[in-house]
Scaffold this motif. Structure first.
Motif, mmCIF file in Angstrom:
data_model
loop_
_atom_site.group_PDB
_atom_site.id
_atom_site.type_symbol
_atom_site.label_atom_id
_atom_site.label_comp_id
_atom_site.label_asym_id
_atom_site.label_seq_id
_atom_site.Cartn_x
_atom_site.Cartn_y
_atom_site.Cartn_z
ATOM 1 N N ASN A 193 31.005 82.276 -9.606
ATOM 2 C CA ASN A 193 31.066 82.258 -8.196
ATOM 3 C C ASN A 193 29.841 82.976 -7.518
ATOM 4 N N GLY A 231 23.936 87.062 -2.189
ATOM 5 C CA GLY A 231 24.122 85.866 -1.279
ATOM 6 C C GLY A 231 24.557 86.199 -0.025
ATOM 7 N N HIS A 275 26.718 81.206 -5.201
ATOM 8 C CA HIS A 275 26.604 81.516 -3.880
ATOM 9 C C HIS A 275 25.202 82.359 -3.694
ATOM 10 N N THR A 287 28.799 73.313 -4.215
ATOM 11 C CA THR A 287 28.572 74.536 -3.868
ATOM 12 C C THR A 287 30.083 75.251 -3.852
ATOM 13 N N GLU A 320 33.058 77.314 2.882
ATOM 14 C CA GLU A 320 32.312 76.518 3.450
ATOM 15 C C GLU A 320 33.224 75.246 4.276
#
Length: 443
Positions: free
Chosen positions: A344, A374, A348, A400, A393
């Motif tokens: 993860n 990030g 990011h 992503t 997102e």
């Protein structure tokens, strides 16, 4: 509110049943005799006997005046003072005098005698003495009836009515109406039943809400999984159709199509594996193969597995783990958990960024942190980051967003080992994942 036990309430009812008639009896006795003494007083008996003797003497010595109205009035006055009644009948059974014709038989004790003169029967006399306990008996009966009425009202109020209302509440709950008001009672047992019923109702409400949440989560999971499976499958089918129809003719284009097909199949494999792991962790009892392991080694293995992906983005991963960070747990699951966290972070973290991993001993805990450079978590993401299939997102681009199960699986694994995992933002920017596990001392 003070309450009474049923046995205490019953004893009070019995006492009340005996007390009220007794009060009525004493009151009636006092009103009639003007005294609270219940023993027959000798003066009263002597007075009654003297009145009786005088009346008998008056009748026997005045047989020739029996029909005289003046004499009858004199007799009537003495009878009224003595609270007696009298009747005089001739030898031929003809009524000569009766003091009160309407109250025949109203007295309890009767004196009968005949008047004889010179051997001849002149008449017969009946004297009725006052009835001494009629009023008291009526008072006792009235007291008993009143006591039973009051007790019946009390039992309905404190026993029957609360039970009826709880029965009605149970039927309302069975019909799906949770907005019920449970009655209060001064009886301890009924109050305890009410409290238990209230706890049951709250438990049912929580279960109902939990069931509704699980149903909503189930629908969300099915919809999200269907969407996530459809996207790579649709792309995979399109590229395979292109290869079948000969659209890709050059070796470079064929290699590109095959690379995309392999990437989409890898995404499907990753999604299926995450779903399988999530299902086992959440709904099945996955057995932990625990043993003593060095947590620093787990961190390093996870970093090594993510290094190729990090190098593609020119991301530096630094490991600042202390020695002797020993824990007891399942090495495979813990490595899966840390790999999900690092994956993860890599996804990011922008190119040429940095990921810092730390681990140290704090009392009886092994604490660890993973920080990236990030954009960090938004306030909404911090509230839902560990929810299944949630991705921050807006687009559901798996390149992503990942599967949406990585952080959920990681936190579940950490909790199964007796620890905790939390998400936040670092003061200098970037996401910060911190957690702890129980330490396994090697002493």
């Amino acid at each position: 509110m003070r309450t009474l036990r049923i046995r205490t309430f019953t004893l009070l009812c019995f006492f009340f049943i005996q007390l009220v008639p007794w009060i009525f009896f004493v009151t009636a006795h006092f009103m009639e005799t003007k005294t609270l003494s219940f023993t027959k007083s000798q003066p009263q008996d002597e007075l009654l006997q003297r009145h009786l003797t005088e009346i008998i003497h008056l009748i026997e010595t005045n047989s020739d005046k029996w029909r005289d109205p003046n004499w009858q009035n004199e007799l009537h006055t003495q009878l009224r003072q003595a609270k007696m009644e009298a009747a005089i009948v001739s030898a031929s059974d003809q009524e000569i005098y009766r003091s009160n014709p309407e109250r025949d038989g109203a007295m309890s004790s009767i004196e009968r005698f005949s008047v004889i003169a010179d051997g001849h029967l002149l008449g017969k006399v009946v004297i009725s003495l006052p009835k001494s306990n009629t009023v008291q008996i009526i008072a006792v009966v009235a007291g008993v009836l009143l006591a039973f009425f009051i007790i019946a009202v009390a039992m309905r109020r404190f026993l029957l009515k609360p039970l009826e209302r709880m029965s009605l509440a149970a039927r309302q709950i069975a019909a799906g109406d949770w907005d019920v008001k449970l009655p209060r009672s001064r009886i301890t047992e009924i109050s305890e039943v009410r409290d238990g019923f209230e706890v049951m109702v709250k438990g049912l409400q929580q279960s109902f809400r939990k069931q509704a949440e699980l149903e909503e989560e189930r629908r969300f999971v099915i919809g999200a999984v269907a969407h996530d499976l459809r996207t790579p499958l649709f792309a995979l089918r399109g590229y395979l159709d292109g290869l079948e129809q000969g659209i890709a003719q050059s070796p470079e284009k064929i290699a590109k199509y095959l690379a995309v097909c392999k990437e989409k199949s890898a995404q499907l494999d990753r999604l299926v594996e995450d779903l399988f792991t999530f299902t086992k962790m959440e709904y099945l009892e996955m057995k932990l193969h625990s043993k003593t392991i060095d947590f620093k080694r787990i961190l390093q293995k996870s970093i090594d597995s993510l290094s190729p992906l990090a190098r593609q983005k020119h991301i530096v991963i630094s490991n600042h783990a202390a020695d002797d960070c020993f824990i007891s747990g399942d090495m495979h699951l813990l490595e899966r958990s840390i790999s999900n966290l690092l994956d993860n972070a890599v996804r990011h973290t922008p190119s040429y960024g940095e990921i810092v991993v730390q681990c140290y001993i704090d009392h009886d805990c092994v604490k660890f942190t993973i920080r990236d450079t990030g954009p960090g978590f938004s306030p909404e993401e911090l509230q839902r980051v560990f929810e299944p299939l949630y991705r921050g997102e807006q687009s559901r681009n798996r390149s992503t967003g990942g599967s949406g199960l990585g952080l959920t699986i990681s936190r579940t694994i950490i909790k199964r080992h007796g620890g905790e995992l939390a998400a936040g933002n670092h003061s200098e920017g970037g996401a910060l994942l911190s957690g702890w596990l129980p330490a396994n001392n090697q002493d």
